[in-house]
Structures are given as C-alpha cells and as structure tokens.
Design an enzyme around this catalytic site. Structure first.
Site, PDB file in Angstrom:
ATOM      1  N   GLY A 121     -11.350 -16.520 -13.380  1.00  0.00           N
ATOM      2  CA  GLY A 121     -11.871 -17.749 -13.567  1.00  0.00           C
ATOM      3  C   GLY A 121     -10.796 -18.482 -13.227  1.00  0.00           C
ATOM      4  O   GLY A 121     -10.616 -19.678 -12.229  1.00  0.00           O
ATOM      5  N   ASN A 155     -17.234 -25.508 -21.656  1.00  0.00           N
ATOM      6  CA  ASN A 155     -16.831 -24.357 -21.872  1.00  0.00           C
ATOM      7  C   ASN A 155     -16.768 -24.402 -24.113  1.00  0.00           C
ATOM      8  O   ASN A 155     -16.693 -23.808 -24.325  1.00  0.00           O
ATOM      9  CB  ASN A 155     -15.456 -24.108 -21.823  1.00  0.00           C
ATOM     10  CG  ASN A 155     -14.136 -25.049 -22.016  1.00  0.00           C
ATOM     11  OD1 ASN A 155     -14.598 -26.052 -20.426  1.00  0.00           O
ATOM     12  ND2 ASN A 155     -13.213 -24.446 -22.637  1.00  0.00           N
ATOM     13  N   GLN A 212     -19.418 -21.132 -17.374  1.00  0.00           N
ATOM     14  CA  GLN A 212     -19.610 -21.172 -18.434  1.00  0.00           C
ATOM     15  C   GLN A 212     -21.036 -20.916 -17.997  1.00  0.00           C
ATOM     16  O   GLN A 212     -22.392 -20.872 -19.563  1.00  0.00           O
ATOM     17  CB  GLN A 212     -18.989 -22.247 -19.408  1.00  0.00           C
ATOM     18  CG  GLN A 212     -17.703 -22.249 -20.071  1.00  0.00           C
ATOM     19  CD  GLN A 212     -18.045 -20.728 -21.033  1.00  0.00           C
ATOM     20  OE1 GLN A 212     -18.931 -20.803 -21.929  1.00  0.00           O
ATOM     21  NE2 GLN A 212     -16.089 -20.311 -20.998  1.00  0.00           N
ATOM     22  N   SER A 227     -16.896 -16.606 -13.346  1.00  0.00           N
ATOM     23  CA  SER A 227     -15.866 -15.640 -14.177  1.00  0.00           C
ATOM     24  C   SER A 227     -16.539 -14.266 -14.304  1.00  0.00           C
ATOM     25  O   SER A 227     -17.243 -14.196 -15.467  1.00  0.00           O
ATOM     26  CB  SER A 227     -14.763 -15.835 -15.838  1.00  0.00           C
ATOM     27  OG  SER A 227     -14.585 -15.251 -16.391  1.00  0.00           O
ATOM     28  N   THR A 277      -4.795  -5.391  -3.263  1.00  0.00           N
ATOM     29  CA  THR A 277      -5.861  -4.866  -3.075  1.00  0.00           C
ATOM     30  C   THR A 277      -6.967  -4.790  -4.454  1.00  0.00           C
ATOM     31  O   THR A 277      -6.312  -5.026  -5.134  1.00  0.00           O
ATOM     32  CB  THR A 277      -5.189  -2.955  -3.479  1.00  0.00           C
ATOM     33  OG1 THR A 277      -3.940  -3.033  -2.347  1.00  0.00           O
ATOM     34  CG2 THR A 277      -6.390  -2.083  -3.846  1.00  0.00           C
ATOM     35  N   CYS A 293      -8.594 -20.090 -24.918  1.00  0.00           N
ATOM     36  CA  CYS A 293      -7.566 -20.222 -23.961  1.00  0.00           C
ATOM     37  C   CYS A 293      -6.667 -21.441 -25.107  1.00  0.00           C
ATOM     38  O   CYS A 293      -5.333 -21.206 -25.065  1.00  0.00           O
ATOM     39  CB  CYS A 293      -7.777 -21.364 -23.061  1.00  0.00           C
ATOM     40  SG  CYS A 293      -9.042 -20.146 -22.037  1.00  0.00           S
TER      41      CYS A 293
HETATM   42  N1  PLP Z   1     -13.298 -22.837 -16.648  1.00  0.00           N
HETATM   43  C1  PLP Z   1     -13.620 -22.273 -17.589  1.00  0.00           C
HETATM   44  C2  PLP Z   1     -15.115 -23.295 -17.664  1.00  0.00           C
HETATM   45  C3  PLP Z   1     -13.517 -21.258 -19.127  1.00  0.00           C
HETATM   46  O1  PLP Z   1     -14.649 -21.736 -19.813  1.00  0.00           O
HETATM   47  C4  PLP Z   1     -12.312 -20.345 -18.173  1.00  0.00           C
HETATM   48  C5  PLP Z   1     -12.130 -19.267 -18.929  1.00  0.00           C
HETATM   49  O2  PLP Z   1     -12.328 -19.605 -20.733  1.00  0.00           O
HETATM   50  C6  PLP Z   1     -11.829 -20.251 -17.729  1.00  0.00           C
HETATM   51  C7  PLP Z   1     -12.471 -21.411 -16.826  1.00  0.00           C
HETATM   52  C8  PLP Z   1     -11.029 -19.518 -17.183  1.00  0.00           C
HETATM   53  O3  PLP Z   1     -11.979 -17.637 -16.542  1.00  0.00           O
HETATM   54  P1  PLP Z   1     -10.673 -16.645 -16.884  1.00  0.00           P
HETATM   55  O4  PLP Z   1     -10.249 -16.515 -18.253  1.00  0.00           O
HETATM   56  O5  PLP Z   1     -12.194 -15.592 -16.461  1.00  0.00           O
HETATM   57  O6  PLP Z   1      -9.281 -16.843 -16.447  1.00  0.00           O
END
Ligand code: PLP
Length: 364
Positions: free
Chosen positions: A50, A126, A154, A174, A212, A301
């Site tokens: 994502g 999220n 999400q 994602s 790749t 995150c």
């Molecule tokens: N966008 C949203 C709304 C998310 O909740 C997340 C991950 O929690 C991401 C982007 C990032 O995705 P990824 O963990 O696959 O990089």
C-alpha cells in the site's frame, strides 16, 4: 504460493518455458485483482504494498504551484508523501472530518482551486474503519476535471468496490489487509491516466513499475482477491459485522465510560475503535496481550509513537481521549467464541488499570 517459491520460480519477463509459466501466473493474479474492483487487468500495476501504491499515485504532485486536496485522517503513506511534495513546491489542503470521522464532500468542493491537480481521499479509515463518501467526491472530481486517487487499502475485500462507479483515476490496494501476503499490493491506474513511475529500470508492469515481479506474493495476492470476491458475493460481510457489533455491545454493557469512535458513521465490518476513560490505550494493549488478545493503539505503523493518533484528534477528540483508545480488528476467520473470550478478559483488564489510574480514581 509454495510451488512458486520452490519449483515454479521463473522470471515472468523471460522467454523460456519457466518464464512463460510465471507470466501466466502473474496474468491470472492481475485478472483476479482487477475483478475485485471492477477494473481491467491492464489497469493493475503490482507494487510492494500500500505504501508504494500511495507514493506512486502521488508521484506527480511535487511541482511548484500544484495544489492537492486530501484529508487530515489519511494514512501516513499519504500524509508524509504530501509533506514531501510540499517541500518541492506543492500546496496541500487537508480537510478535517466531522466528529463521526467522515469527510464532507462539500468541503472538498469548497477547497478546489484552478491549480488543483489531485484529490486523494481514503475509502475506509485504518483506525476507525469509517467509510468516506468516495462516490460523491468522485463526482465532484469528475465535474472539476481533477484526478481522484483513493487509498482503498482498508476497504478492499471488506466492502464492494467498483472503480467505474466511483469514477476514480487511481486506487491503492495492499495484499496483507485482505488475507494475502505482506509486501505486495497494487495500484489501479485508469486506462489513459498518466502516472510518473517512481522506480526506474526495467520495463515491467508496462513501464509503470520497474523491477522483477515478486511472483509468489503476487500469486498469493491474486488468490486472496479471488476469495474476497466470493466472500462478498456470499454476503458474508453481514456476519462479520454482527460479530463486531456483539463485541461492541458486550464491551458497552460490561465497562462504564467507553466511547466507540466512528460508530455514528458507516464503517467497514471488521474495525472497532474504542476509548476507555481514565486509562492509556497502550497500557490496555499490554494487559490484553498478557491475556492472549492482540489489539493495537492507532495504526500498527505508528504504534511506536507516543503521539496520540492523528485521526482521533482530527475528529475532535481531546488528546487524553485519543490516548485512551484501542483498535480491535476482526478477521474473516474470527469466531463468536473468540469474541466471547475477549469479553471475558477485557472488562477485568480495564478495571485493574482504572484502579491504578489517578485519572480514573480522582474522577470517580
Ligand atoms: N494505507 C492504509 C489506509 C493502511 O492502513 C496501510 C497499512 O496499514 C497502508 C496504506 C500501507 O500499506 P502497506 O503496509 O501495505 O505498505
């Protein structure tokens, strides 16, 4: 995925038989992912997840004078990328949601200027799971002839998505948010829409993303997308929502002074964000972990951060309320027994923390 690690690991760009087999597997996954969102396979670009999809979608936004509209509740993959765009001369408007966590399309319309090049608003938040009015925003973007990107990380696999109906130009997915593997995702790029590549090198993904392909992960993501299509078609989201509601009702019944954040807005069926007065969400995460229940504060995150979740602050919660929240996420395999297990542990954990908390004992 296993055969693609051990035996069928050809390079999808090679002309030999192994390569041709790998190409066929990537093509099948591309069709599976496209089907989930009503796109055509050539509109799908596989990414590393994502974060990369969001970065790729926003890649054209660094130009001086370029104006972008987003919301204050986006994931950091959007917010931090746009902060970077600002250092390169872009102007960014961040729309605050209402108290329920929803962005008002009228605010998006009001923020448009002749310099606006892009609107980027997520589909489901999220932290709260709140669904944003993306169809209305898509109409506003189309009328103003402004590109529209959606972070649907999400939402995908939990609610139906039709990129044609929404009229978006780009949409991020994602793998690991829909029971696929980590480290793979996709960006839908509407046919005819120009996106500047951020990875340069080979001509993979029709020149839109060099490197790749991550074959096994892409195959796994494709299968996850195919399962999600079936799951949605069978109406299984209702069952998941009922479990989430049972969890919330059980917590409200057993624990005083709780607030379900975003409960007044439409939400994805699996997410619940709850503030517990008088305690720190981080302490509850640890206490529940000891009890065998995995939950989080805010997004995974940002869980190392001591800052209160920006999403809850943008919704108008006080920092102390935002600090007291945890996010409970259900999965498609969550059972009623597991919900009851949480309900048998959580009230006691909250009670113990409140007994030790001056914030709570001074109040009551
Ligand atoms: N966008 C949203 C709304 C998310 O909740 C997340 C991950 O929690 C991401 C982007 C990032 O995705 P990824 O963990 O696959 O990089």
């Amino acid at each position: 995925m296993a055969p693609f690690f051990a035996e069928r690991f050809g390079n999808a760009s090679s002309m030999h038989a192994q390569g041709v087999q790998a190409r066929a597997a990537v093509d099948e996954a591309r069709a599976q992912v496209a089907r989930l969102i009503g796109a055509t396979p050539d509109e799908i670009v596989f990414t590393s997840g994502g974060t990369e999809g969001d970065n790729l979608a926003l890649s054209g936004t660094g130009a001086p004078g370029c104006h972008v509209i987003t919301s204050a509740i986006e994931h950091h993959a959007i917010l931090d990328t746009l902060r970077w765009s600002e250092t390169a001369g872009a102007r960014v408007t961040r729309i605050r949601p209402d108290r329920s966590g929803r962005v008002d399309p009228a605010d998006v319309r009001a923020a448009l200027t002749p310099a606006t090049r892009l609107i980027s608003i997520m589909m489901a938040n999220n932290e709260t799971g709140v669904l944003q009015p993306v169809e209305e925003i898509g109409r506003i973007a189309a009328e103003a002839d402004v590109a529209f990107h959606i972070d649907a990380v999400q939402a995908a696999g939990k609610v139906p998505i039709d990129v044609r109906r929404i009229r978006c130009d780009a949409l991020t997915l994602s793998g690991h948010k829909m029971h696929g593997p980590q480290g793979v995702g996709a960006l839908f790029i509407r046919s005819g829409t120009q996106v500047r590549p951020i990875l340069h090198g080979g001509s993979q993904e029709r020149g839109r993303r060099a490197g790749t392909e991550n074959l096994a992960a892409i195959v796994g993501f494709g299968v996850a997308a195919a399962h999600a299509v079936e799951w949605l078609a069978e109406g299984r989201a209702r069952g998941l929502e009922a479990l989430r509601d049972r969890l919330e009702a059980g917590i409200r019944a057993a624990v005083p002074a709780v607030q379900v954040n975003g409960a007044d807005a439409p939400r994805v069926p699996n997410t619940s964000n709850i503030s517990f007065d008088g305690i720190a969400g981080r302490a509850l995460v640890v206490a529940l972990d000891d009890a065998g229940v995995c939950v989080s504060t805010g997004s995974a995150c940002s869980s190392g951060s001591a800052e209160p979740p920006h999403v809850l602050l943008a919704m108008g919660l006080l920092p102390i309320q935002a600090h007291s929240a945890i996010r409970l996420s259900l999965g498609k395999r969550t059972t009623a027994d597991q919900i009851d297990f949480v309900l048998s542990r959580l009230p006691e954990a909250v009670g113990r923390l409140r007994e030790m908390s001056p914030l709570w004992t001074n109040r009551h």
